[in-house]
Design a protein around this motif. Sequence first.
Motif, short mmCIF file in Angstrom:
data_model
loop_
_atom_site.label_atom_id
_atom_site.label_comp_id
_atom_site.label_asym_id
_atom_site.label_seq_id
_atom_site.Cartn_x
_atom_site.Cartn_y
_atom_site.Cartn_z
N SER A 17 35.36 -50.77 53.04
CA SER A 17 35.12 -49.40 52.59
C SER A 17 35.40 -49.28 51.10
O SER A 17 36.20 -50.02 50.53
N LEU A 18 34.71 -48.33 50.49
CA LEU A 18 34.96 -47.94 49.11
C LEU A 18 34.76 -46.44 49.01
O LEU A 18 33.97 -45.85 49.77
N GLY A 66 25.81 -41.89 59.06
CA GLY A 66 26.88 -42.31 59.98
C GLY A 66 27.91 -43.22 59.34
O GLY A 66 28.96 -43.48 59.93
N ARG A 67 27.61 -43.73 58.14
CA ARG A 67 28.54 -44.64 57.45
C ARG A 67 29.07 -44.04 56.15
O ARG A 67 30.21 -44.33 55.76
N GLN A 82 32.28 -41.41 50.18
CA GLN A 82 33.06 -42.33 51.00
C GLN A 82 32.08 -43.26 51.71
O GLN A 82 31.19 -42.80 52.42
N MET A 83 32.27 -44.56 51.53
CA MET A 83 31.36 -45.55 52.09
C MET A 83 32.14 -46.45 53.04
O MET A 83 33.07 -47.15 52.62
N GLU A 89 23.41 -55.23 52.15
CA GLU A 89 22.27 -54.48 51.62
C GLU A 89 22.67 -53.18 50.94
O GLU A 89 21.82 -52.49 50.36
N ASP A 90 23.95 -52.81 50.99
CA ASP A 90 24.43 -51.65 50.23
C ASP A 90 24.73 -52.02 48.78
O ASP A 90 25.03 -51.14 47.97
N THR A 91 24.65 -53.29 48.45
CA THR A 91 24.90 -53.72 47.08
C THR A 91 23.89 -53.09 46.13
O THR A 91 22.68 -53.19 46.34
#
Length: 129
Positions: A17-18, A66-67, A82-83, A89-91
């Motif tokens: 998470s970040l 949802g994330r 908030q991740m 693939e979120d990079t």
Amino acid sequence: QEQLVESGGGSVQAGGSLRLSCRYSGDSYFRYCMSWFRQVPGKERERVAAMYTRSGTTHYSDSVKGRFAISRDLDAYTLYLQMNALKPEDTAMYYCAVAAGVGSSVECLTRGPDDWNYWGQGTQVTVSA
């Protein structure tokens, strides 16, 4: 004139998470419609989350629903993303953006990448497998 400064990016392993922050300053008139975008080199900028702050209405892209969660701290003049459950693939480089003169949630939440007035400098998020 609105100024936006992002922070909170970094490197994390998949599943981690970040929380990104976007501190803003300027005229409050511009703060009704706020969003987070991301961009990978060679690809179009993608809007991942948006908020119409007058009603609290939010919208998320299917890829993050949802994330990720968008929120705002009025007292701290800060927008957050908030991740959770991050994937490789979120990079991307993540940007916050503000649209001026928006009068409804529909107008805010349907805006494309070219319809935002102010942008931050971006913060890099890297997710390793």
